[in-house]
Design an enzyme around this catalytic site. Structure first.
Site, mmCIF file in Angstrom:
data_model
loop_
_atom_site.group_PDB
_atom_site.id
_atom_site.type_symbol
_atom_site.label_atom_id
_atom_site.label_comp_id
_atom_site.label_asym_id
_atom_site.label_seq_id
_atom_site.Cartn_x
_atom_site.Cartn_y
_atom_site.Cartn_z
ATOM 1 N N SER A 47 39.982 47.097 27.531
ATOM 2 C CA SER A 47 39.007 47.858 28.304
ATOM 3 C C SER A 47 38.632 49.120 27.524
ATOM 4 O O SER A 47 38.125 49.018 26.414
ATOM 5 C CB SER A 47 39.561 48.166 29.690
ATOM 6 N N ASP A 87 33.580 39.467 34.374
ATOM 7 C CA ASP A 87 34.090 40.838 34.373
ATOM 8 C C ASP A 87 33.045 41.784 34.958
ATOM 9 O O ASP A 87 31.905 41.820 34.503
ATOM 10 C CB ASP A 87 34.425 41.246 32.938
ATOM 11 N N HIS A 111 37.799 41.000 34.925
ATOM 12 C CA HIS A 111 38.368 42.044 34.072
ATOM 13 C C HIS A 111 39.862 41.867 33.838
ATOM 14 O O HIS A 111 40.370 42.205 32.779
ATOM 15 C CB HIS A 111 38.097 43.416 34.699
#
Length: 696
Positions: free
Chosen positions: A544, A629, A664
């Site tokens: 991320s 995501d 995600h």
């Protein structure tokens, strides 16, 4: 960069070649950038050309990684083999019931259950998530809240991975699942005292921002739900919850630099009162017990302090200092009890728990290792002298303790069972690295006993470094597979996190973001110089915003890394931050800056990984993403890999894996994610020339 270790990865496969389609990305003040791969963005995830490219990349990844299949299976077996498959959580008591989750052997998902009165009573299953997830590629349960009379359950589930939940209801007495459903919701729900009204947060279906709090009355259509509160500022996130004493329901909104709380009687949560009006650069969170508010705030206190206020407070002028601000101690949170308060704080990069007794006496919960993570655990009842807290280190599996603050008695309630693991065979240490500007950065290390600091070992270095999130030195059972092969594992506590207090965060965001990247690179250089690793045997891992970190460091110092694992990486910073229609973008302005202002635009361009790719030899890179995501859209890593393939002058492999069903957090289920871990571990081990472990 050549590979002296003889990688077995397939070199004959031909990577996909994404077509270039010039596209101008304009900034409001007239700046223009060309983006040849902008066409890879498909918000609907339905474009045949885009899906064909992602599938081609997956096929290429399959071909390149095929020779590591035996190693992947070995790693997966090792990792899963350490898991006690029929494990259960530590039960906690609330309103006369003991609540816990448990797993069954061979199954991916938990069973949420409770027992009335004692753990010897018959089990009542609240949710069997295995049955709920059957036949679904992805499944996740968010909040699961029991009504105040213990008879009803409201829960939120997500079948896509995009964090857009559906709220459902169950009668725990009869087992009936009611027809009521609420869509486009956050996973956050709270019951009112009437046991019929549920407060929930509605998401915007496009941006996924939390925009409204509504109330639903059981048995009525969701179209009749009443608006309780609407947030007009799209830079704020929203959450709801009950106070410690169950007297109030609170709506909390917060941005990166500001927060605000509203409260209403839990018996009639319709008219909410603002606790203290929001103000830029003022953050606070509040709880209520014993007739007054207790508030953690950075108002006139950069590292936060704790204040108290009357139950009907509406102004910060009514706040009175209770735990004063300290330049050396960062206050993270607190838990209220009838006779004491537990305060979670940080100093010198480590967490501590301070116990503040009603009479004013203070003490600290003790730790026995140089690098560890300690935090407040589930304490569902305030009328008790027992504090539950969690403890872990890079060698100590997650452990739950119960401490009697009156007698000093400590009980270990549970330690995460890790089959075949012997903590005495591993060593953890804390070192400090001086970064190029003279700031000392803490680093947590772990390795198997017998390791020699002679500059020959392989190293995996991990960090995050954004949003003030602290990456604490906790136990990771998957990492044991690296340690048993002679590797060193390091967590670099770089600026942008909050391990060293608020300044540590402030000096790693906005126009100070370069410090985050410099710290990581300087830690690598120092660990190599000190003999923890061979210079050609260093891997780095981040996800991320940590994927942004990975993209930045390989542009800035590619020669220091042999292999990179970049999961769901935020790599197209400028284009994403210019587009307010992308979910969560506007919430990020105070973290990265708003590129509609030229100074932030120009600064972002100095480090944005996508924009700074250039002709040079890059390390071997594994990039992973999820098609659904909602936080870092799949097209960021897709575009990044396509451009990287154009510009890299090296010969090392670039592998791009898209999970076509996940969001995600990757695949759902406790075992599925270890398939992903085994895949990128095998990639790294191959590149670093790490041999199989000797007989242990």
């Amino acid at each position: 960069m050549t590979n002296p270790y003889g990688s077995i990865l397939a070199s004959s496969a031909t990577p996909p070649d994404a077509a270039k389609q010039p596209h101008a990305v304009e900034a409001p003040f007239g700046a223009v950038r060309n983006d040849d791969y902008y066409w890879l963005r498909d918000d609907a995830r339905e474009d045949p050309q885009v899906l064909a490219y992602l599938n081609a990349e997956n096929a290429y990844a399959d071909a390149v990684l095929a020779p590591t299949s035996p190693l992947q299976e070995t790693l997966y077996s090792e990792i899963v083999g350490r898991i006690k498959q029929d494990d259960a959580s530590v039960p906690y008591r609330e309103r006369g019931y003991w609540y816990y989750t448990r797993f069954e052997t061979g199954k991916d998902y938990p069973i949420q259950a409770r027992r009335k009165g004692s753990m010897d009573a018959p089990e009542e299953i609240l949710l069997d998530v295995n049955a709920m997830a059957e036949g679904k590629g992805y499944f996740n349960v968010g909040d699961a809240e029991v009504s105040q009379d213990n008879q009803l359950l409201a829960w939120a589930d997500d079948e896509v991975g995009r964090r857009q939940y559906v709220i459902r209801f169950k009668n725990l007495v009869t087992g009936e699942v009611y027809p009521d459903t609420i869509t486009n919701a956050s996973p956050n729900v709270v019951w009112a005292d009437d046991n019929r009204t549920l407060l929930y947060i509605e998401n915007d279906p496009e941006t996924l921002l939390t925009v409204r709090v509504k109330s639903h009355v059981l048995g009525t259509p969701s179209s009749a739900d009443k608006l309780v509160y609407e947030e007009e500022d799209d830079s704020f996130y929203m959450g709801i919850g009950r106070t410690r004493d169950d007297r109030f329901i609170c709506i909390g909104v917060e941005s990166t630099v500001s927060s605000e709380t509203r409260y209403a009687s839990a018996g009639n949560p319709s008219a909410f009162t603002v606790l203290a009006t929001r103000e830029r650069d003022v953050e606070y969170s509040a709880d209520h017990l014993d007739g007054h508010w207790v508030i953690r705030t950075n108002w006139k206190a950069k590292n936060f302090r704790i204040v108290t206020a009357p139950s009907d407070t509406t102004s910060r002028e009514q706040w009175k200092d209770w735990v004063a601000h300290s330049e050396d101690v960062y206050i993270e949170g607190f838990e209220l009890f009838d006779g004491f308060t537990a305060i979670s704080e940080r100093s010198q990069g480590l967490e501590r728990l301070r116990l503040l007794h009603a009479g004013g006496e203070e003490e600290y919960v003790k730790a026995d290792e140089p690098a560890y993570s300690m935090g407040i655990d589930i304490n569902s009842e305030h009328a008790t002298p027992w504090l539950r807290y969690s403890y872990t280190s890079m060698t100590t599996p997650a452990t739950t303790y119960e401490l009697n603050v009156e007698t000093g008695e400590r009980r270990q309630l549970k330690q995460q069972p890790v089959i075949g693991y012997d903590a005495s065979q591993y060593t953890t240490e804390r070192v400090w690295v001086e970064a190029r500007d003279g700031v000392k950065v803490p680093v947590s290390l772990v390795y198997r006993n017998g390791f020699r600091k002679d500059g020959t070992a392989a190293l995996m270095q991990y960090a995050y470094g954004s949003y003030g999130l602290s990456m604490d030195p906790g136990f990771n059972s998957s990492v044991v597979s690296l340690l048993d092969r002679g590797m060193v594992y390091a967590i670099a506590h770089i600026r942008g996190g909050q391990e060293m207090g608020r300044d540590w965060y402030d000096h790693g965001k906005l126009l100070n973001k370069q410090n985050t990247f410099n710290d990581f690179i300087d830690v690598t250089a120092a660990l190599v110089a000190q003999g923890y690793a061979a210079p050609e045997r260093v891997a780095a891992h981040g996800g991320s915003a940590g994927g942004l970190l990975m993209g930045a460091i390989v542009n800035m110092a590619p020669g220091k890394y042999r292999a990179i694992v970049s999961q769901v990486p935020f790599v197209d910073v400028v284009t994403t931050m210019l587009d307010a229609s992308i979910p969560l973008t506007t919430n990020e302005y105070d973290e990265w800056g708003n590129p509609e202002e030229k100074k932030f635009y120009d600064y972002m361009l100095t480090y944005s990984p996508y924009d700074n790719l250039k002709p040079q030899a890059y390390p071997a890179i594994f990039v992973g993403t999820g098609l659904w995501d909602s936080q870092v859209q799949y097209w960021e890593p897709a575009k990044y890999v396509a451009r990287l393939r154009d510009l890299s002058t090296g010969t090392l492999p670039v592998v791009f894996r898209t999970n076509m069903e996940a969001g995600h957090g990757g695949k759902s289920g406790r075992f599925q994610r270890y398939r992903e871990t085994a895949e990128y571990y095998a990639f790294v081990l191959d590149q670093l020339g790490v041999a199989e472990p000797a007989a242990l």
